[in-house]
Design a protein around this motif. Sequence first.
Motif, PDB file in Angstrom:
ATOM      1  N   ILE A  71       0.846  -1.193   0.000  1.00  0.00           N
ATOM      2  CA  ILE A  71       0.000   0.000   0.000  1.00  0.00           C
ATOM      3  C   ILE A  71       0.881   1.242   0.000  1.00  0.00           C
ATOM      4  O   ILE A  71       1.746   1.395   0.872  1.00  0.00           O
ATOM      5  CB  ILE A  71      -0.933   0.014   1.225  1.00  0.00           C
ATOM      6  CG1 ILE A  71      -1.859  -1.210   1.212  1.00  0.00           C
ATOM      7  CG2 ILE A  71      -1.744   1.305   1.272  1.00  0.00           C
ATOM      8  CD1 ILE A  71      -2.739  -1.332   2.443  1.00  0.00           C
ATOM      9  N   GLU A  72       0.668   2.106  -0.977  1.00  0.00           N
ATOM     10  CA  GLU A  72       1.335   3.403  -1.039  1.00  0.00           C
ATOM     11  C   GLU A  72       0.348   4.481  -0.624  1.00  0.00           C
ATOM     12  O   GLU A  72      -0.771   4.536  -1.137  1.00  0.00           O
ATOM     13  CB  GLU A  72       1.811   3.707  -2.460  1.00  0.00           C
ATOM     14  CG  GLU A  72       3.087   3.012  -2.882  1.00  0.00           C
ATOM     15  CD  GLU A  72       3.566   3.527  -4.227  1.00  0.00           C
ATOM     16  OE1 GLU A  72       4.033   4.681  -4.280  1.00  0.00           O
ATOM     17  OE2 GLU A  72       3.443   2.777  -5.214  1.00  0.00           O
ATOM     18  N   SER A  73       0.762   5.329   0.296  1.00  0.00           N
ATOM     19  CA  SER A  73      -0.102   6.416   0.732  1.00  0.00           C
ATOM     20  C   SER A  73       0.623   7.737   0.529  1.00  0.00           C
ATOM     21  O   SER A  73       1.694   7.798  -0.058  1.00  0.00           O
ATOM     22  CB  SER A  73      -0.489   6.226   2.199  1.00  0.00           C
ATOM     23  OG  SER A  73       0.652   6.407   3.025  1.00  0.00           O
ATOM     24  N   ASP A  74       0.036   8.804   1.065  1.00  0.00           N
ATOM     25  CA  ASP A  74       0.671  10.116   0.962  1.00  0.00           C
ATOM     26  C   ASP A  74       1.513  10.412   2.192  1.00  0.00           C
ATOM     27  O   ASP A  74       1.783  11.568   2.511  1.00  0.00           O
ATOM     28  CB  ASP A  74      -0.400  11.200   0.781  1.00  0.00           C
ATOM     29  CG  ASP A  74      -1.347  11.274   1.972  1.00  0.00           C
ATOM     30  OD1 ASP A  74      -1.248  10.402   2.859  1.00  0.00           O
ATOM     31  OD2 ASP A  74      -2.176  12.198   2.015  1.00  0.00           O
ATOM     32  N   GLY A  75       1.925   9.378   2.885  1.00  0.00           N
ATOM     33  CA  GLY A  75       2.729   9.543   4.097  1.00  0.00           C
ATOM     34  C   GLY A  75       1.944   9.352   5.370  1.00  0.00           C
ATOM     35  O   GLY A  75       2.528   9.289   6.460  1.00  0.00           O
ATOM     36  N   ARG A  76       0.619   9.219   5.255  1.00  0.00           N
ATOM     37  CA  ARG A  76      -0.215   9.046   6.458  1.00  0.00           C
ATOM     38  C   ARG A  76      -0.485   7.557   6.690  1.00  0.00           C
ATOM     39  O   ARG A  76      -1.633   7.145   6.858  1.00  0.00           O
ATOM     40  CB  ARG A  76      -1.518   9.830   6.301  1.00  0.00           C
ATOM     41  CG  ARG A  76      -1.310  11.337   6.300  1.00  0.00           C
ATOM     42  CD  ARG A  76      -2.626  12.090   6.255  1.00  0.00           C
ATOM     43  NE  ARG A  76      -3.287  11.924   4.965  1.00  0.00           N
ATOM     44  CZ  ARG A  76      -4.509  12.394   4.706  1.00  0.00           C
ATOM     45  NH1 ARG A  76      -5.183  13.042   5.644  1.00  0.00           N
ATOM     46  NH2 ARG A  76      -5.042  12.224   3.516  1.00  0.00           N
ATOM     47  N   SER A  77       0.562   6.770   6.707  1.00  0.00           N
ATOM     48  CA  SER A  77       0.390   5.324   6.809  1.00  0.00           C
ATOM     49  C   SER A  77      -0.219   4.903   8.139  1.00  0.00           C
ATOM     50  O   SER A  77      -1.017   3.968   8.199  1.00  0.00           O
ATOM     51  CB  SER A  77       1.735   4.608   6.598  1.00  0.00           C
ATOM     52  OG  SER A  77       2.726   5.114   7.469  1.00  0.00           O
ATOM     53  N   PRO A 126      -8.430   6.784   2.168  1.00  0.00           N
ATOM     54  CA  PRO A 126      -8.191   8.153   1.688  1.00  0.00           C
ATOM     55  C   PRO A 126      -6.723   8.383   1.348  1.00  0.00           C
ATOM     56  O   PRO A 126      -5.830   7.799   1.956  1.00  0.00           O
ATOM     57  CB  PRO A 126      -8.637   9.014   2.870  1.00  0.00           C
ATOM     58  CG  PRO A 126      -8.474   8.135   4.070  1.00  0.00           C
ATOM     59  CD  PRO A 126      -8.819   6.750   3.593  1.00  0.00           C
ATOM     60  N   SER A 127      -6.489   9.247   0.366  1.00  0.00           N
ATOM     61  CA  SER A 127      -5.135   9.637  -0.034  1.00  0.00           C
ATOM     62  C   SER A 127      -4.282   8.445  -0.443  1.00  0.00           C
ATOM     63  O   SER A 127      -3.063   8.439  -0.262  1.00  0.00           O
ATOM     64  CB  SER A 127      -4.443  10.404   1.098  1.00  0.00           C
ATOM     65  OG  SER A 127      -5.215  11.505   1.506  1.00  0.00           O
ATOM     66  N   LEU A 128      -4.922   7.432  -1.001  1.00  0.00           N
ATOM     67  CA  LEU A 128      -4.194   6.253  -1.449  1.00  0.00           C
ATOM     68  C   LEU A 128      -3.511   6.551  -2.781  1.00  0.00           C
ATOM     69  O   LEU A 128      -4.128   7.078  -3.708  1.00  0.00           O
ATOM     70  CB  LEU A 128      -5.163   5.089  -1.623  1.00  0.00           C
ATOM     71  CG  LEU A 128      -4.556   3.699  -1.806  1.00  0.00           C
ATOM     72  CD1 LEU A 128      -3.910   3.236  -0.513  1.00  0.00           C
ATOM     73  CD2 LEU A 128      -5.624   2.711  -2.236  1.00  0.00           C
ATOM     74  N   ARG A 129      -2.253   6.218  -2.897  1.00  0.00           N
ATOM     75  CA  ARG A 129      -1.515   6.453  -4.139  1.00  0.00           C
ATOM     76  C   ARG A 129      -1.435   5.207  -5.006  1.00  0.00           C
ATOM     77  O   ARG A 129      -1.235   5.304  -6.213  1.00  0.00           O
ATOM     78  CB  ARG A 129      -0.113   6.962  -3.820  1.00  0.00           C
ATOM     79  CG  ARG A 129      -0.084   8.389  -3.287  1.00  0.00           C
ATOM     80  CD  ARG A 129       1.329   8.874  -3.082  1.00  0.00           C
ATOM     81  NE  ARG A 129       1.345  10.279  -2.690  1.00  0.00           N
ATOM     82  CZ  ARG A 129       2.453  10.944  -2.373  1.00  0.00           C
ATOM     83  NH1 ARG A 129       3.631  10.332  -2.417  1.00  0.00           N
ATOM     84  NH2 ARG A 129       2.387  12.212  -2.029  1.00  0.00           N
ATOM     85  N   GLY A 130      -1.533   4.056  -4.384  1.00  0.00           N
ATOM     86  CA  GLY A 130      -1.476   2.839  -5.178  1.00  0.00           C
ATOM     87  C   GLY A 130      -1.439   1.598  -4.316  1.00  0.00           C
ATOM     88  O   GLY A 130      -1.079   1.646  -3.132  1.00  0.00           O
ATOM     89  N   ILE A 131      -1.877   0.485  -4.898  1.00  0.00           N
ATOM     90  CA  ILE A 131      -1.777  -0.812  -4.240  1.00  0.00           C
ATOM     91  C   ILE A 131      -1.232  -1.824  -5.241  1.00  0.00           C
ATOM     92  O   ILE A 131      -1.483  -1.722  -6.436  1.00  0.00           O
ATOM     93  CB  ILE A 131      -3.136  -1.293  -3.680  1.00  0.00           C
ATOM     94  CG1 ILE A 131      -4.183  -1.399  -4.797  1.00  0.00           C
ATOM     95  CG2 ILE A 131      -3.627  -0.399  -2.566  1.00  0.00           C
ATOM     96  CD1 ILE A 131      -5.504  -1.971  -4.343  1.00  0.00           C
ATOM     97  N   ARG A 132      -0.447  -2.753  -4.745  1.00  0.00           N
ATOM     98  CA  ARG A 132       0.067  -3.854  -5.560  1.00  0.00           C
ATOM     99  C   ARG A 132      -0.224  -5.149  -4.823  1.00  0.00           C
ATOM    100  O   ARG A 132       0.135  -5.286  -3.649  1.00  0.00           O
ATOM    101  CB  ARG A 132       1.567  -3.698  -5.829  1.00  0.00           C
ATOM    102  CG  ARG A 132       1.906  -2.581  -6.800  1.00  0.00           C
ATOM    103  CD  ARG A 132       3.402  -2.472  -7.039  1.00  0.00           C
ATOM    104  NE  ARG A 132       4.101  -2.046  -5.823  1.00  0.00           N
ATOM    105  CZ  ARG A 132       4.249  -0.770  -5.456  1.00  0.00           C
ATOM    106  NH1 ARG A 132       3.720   0.193  -6.186  1.00  0.00           N
ATOM    107  NH2 ARG A 132       4.905  -0.454  -4.354  1.00  0.00           N
ATOM    108  N   THR A 133      -0.851  -6.071  -5.501  1.00  0.00           N
ATOM    109  CA  THR A 133      -1.315  -7.301  -4.871  1.00  0.00           C
ATOM    110  C   THR A 133      -0.497  -8.489  -5.352  1.00  0.00           C
ATOM    111  O   THR A 133      -0.297  -8.679  -6.554  1.00  0.00           O
ATOM    112  CB  THR A 133      -2.798  -7.540  -5.189  1.00  0.00           C
ATOM    113  OG1 THR A 133      -3.562  -6.422  -4.720  1.00  0.00           O
ATOM    114  CG2 THR A 133      -3.298  -8.811  -4.522  1.00  0.00           C
TER     115      THR A 133
END
Length: 331
Positions: A71-77, A126-133
Amino acid sequence: MQDPVLDALDRAVVNALQIHPRGSWTQIASVLGSDPVTVARRWERLHSAGLVWVTAYPAGVQLMPAALVEIESDGRSLAHVEQLMSDEEYLTIEVVSGSRDLLVHVNAADDAALTDYILVRIAALPSLRGIRTHLISTVYKEAAQWRLNVLGEQQSARLATMAPPKRWPVERAPLAPVEIAVAEALREDGRMKSTDIAERAGIPVRRARDIVTNLLATGWVVLRTDMGRVVAGHPVGCWYFLRVPAPGLERTAAQIVAMPETRAVLGTTGPHNLMVSVWQPQLTDVARLEAAFEAIPGVRVMDRCVSLRAIKRAGVRLDVSGFRTTPVPQR
């Protein structure tokens, strides 16, 4: 909390319970050359502080569809973690380094539920930049098999003969409500006494004992003696993303399973067909082990990430030090 210091007997007790998680203190003491009161006291001191624990995988989790999700976020992990923490689908959540913020292990009842969970629940963050499964196709090694390896071969062998045989879960009908109640009790405390399990489930003690035996014998509940990485003396957790030629995948996986550092070795779909979780003593060991992987013919390390903080492991919530946040009261 300061980093805990475990002496040789502490580590031996933990290692013994990795091999035989529900072993009696009389059995454990006989192998360690100590006495039951002493070994019980050692475990209870560590356990009540949340440093070590025995938990259980819920019914048939190894038969369920599963995935590792980046999970990639905007830093608010951490904000995302708070939203995900209570979801039963999440067995493990780690804040990690590199090109992803979180690495999570997700289980679901079936393929459709797993897909829906990833595409709807995770994608709605919210503010999700990307997911890789990365769908998990094969479990070559799971963390319940990892050992401290402080006991001698004869001690380990004696404990193994005392413990119920380890079996891969078999196909069977869904668990009955009373079996689910017993499994939930074991998930809270894998060493919970049969009398306490019986009280929780509202059944006779002998019935509770029989259900525990059956769940373990069929592999539908797997007990796992776990601890904080610092307690284990391996404070650095790392995931490696490997690409292995398909014809040699089984052979390569077997070689990596045999490495003492590896905790989980998973066959996955996508650009990386083998993902490996390890615990190591120092950060410099990350490069050393990467070199060891790439020394295996055909293996390429495509990526790696270091665990900055383990938030949840095998369903157990952890604090900032990696210790259990809700230890079972001492009994």
